[in-house]
Design an enzyme around this catalytic site. Sequence first.
Site, PDB file in Angstrom:
ATOM      1  N   GLY A  74     116.037 -29.258  91.578  1.00  0.00           N
ATOM      2  CA  GLY A  74     115.537 -28.401  90.546  1.00  0.00           C
ATOM      3  C   GLY A  74     116.109 -26.891  90.462  1.00  0.00           C
ATOM      4  O   GLY A  74     116.247 -26.455  91.468  1.00  0.00           O
ATOM      5  N   HIS A  75     115.856 -26.024  89.659  1.00  0.00           N
ATOM      6  CA  HIS A  75     116.226 -24.734  89.548  1.00  0.00           C
ATOM      7  C   HIS A  75     115.085 -23.896  90.591  1.00  0.00           C
ATOM      8  O   HIS A  75     114.138 -24.176  90.806  1.00  0.00           O
ATOM      9  CB  HIS A  75     116.117 -24.279  88.024  1.00  0.00           C
TER      10      HIS A  75
END
Length: 156
Positions: A74-75
């Site tokens: 994920g970011h």
Amino acid sequence: MNGEIILDRRMYQVPRRRINLNTGIDTKVLREIIQKKGLSIFIGIQVNLANGISIDRGVRIGDCTIIDQATRIGHNVEIGKFCNIGLDVRIEERTIIGNKCQIGHKVKIGKDCVIGAGTTIQSGSKIPDNFRIEPGTVYLNDQPKKPIAWLVGFQG
């Protein structure tokens, strides 16, 4: 050519997409690795990334790290140096993984977690959101175990 891979801190380009991917020397990147557009990520020296990895924006991967197939990152995730991440691992956004961590296959790590350096996580484990794991911990079946030095103690 359907895409092109240029290593040593240069641009990685895929048709109809432009991705800023900073790679270190001797990094192995396969064409299928990037699945999202508009990324800006950093990959250190001698990192090995397998097929089918999805990396979101703002990710930093430390030197000499190995990430196996079908892993999703994920970011704003930070992965330390000398880590080994197994097959089909899910790492949610804003998680920090310390240096020299070993993560087994099919592990799910929640959002905003901190995994201390030298931690080992058993395959199939699920780590909830906002969870902190102390350095050197062995995480077995959703239950953290203290390192051996903590269990034995020190004589003084």
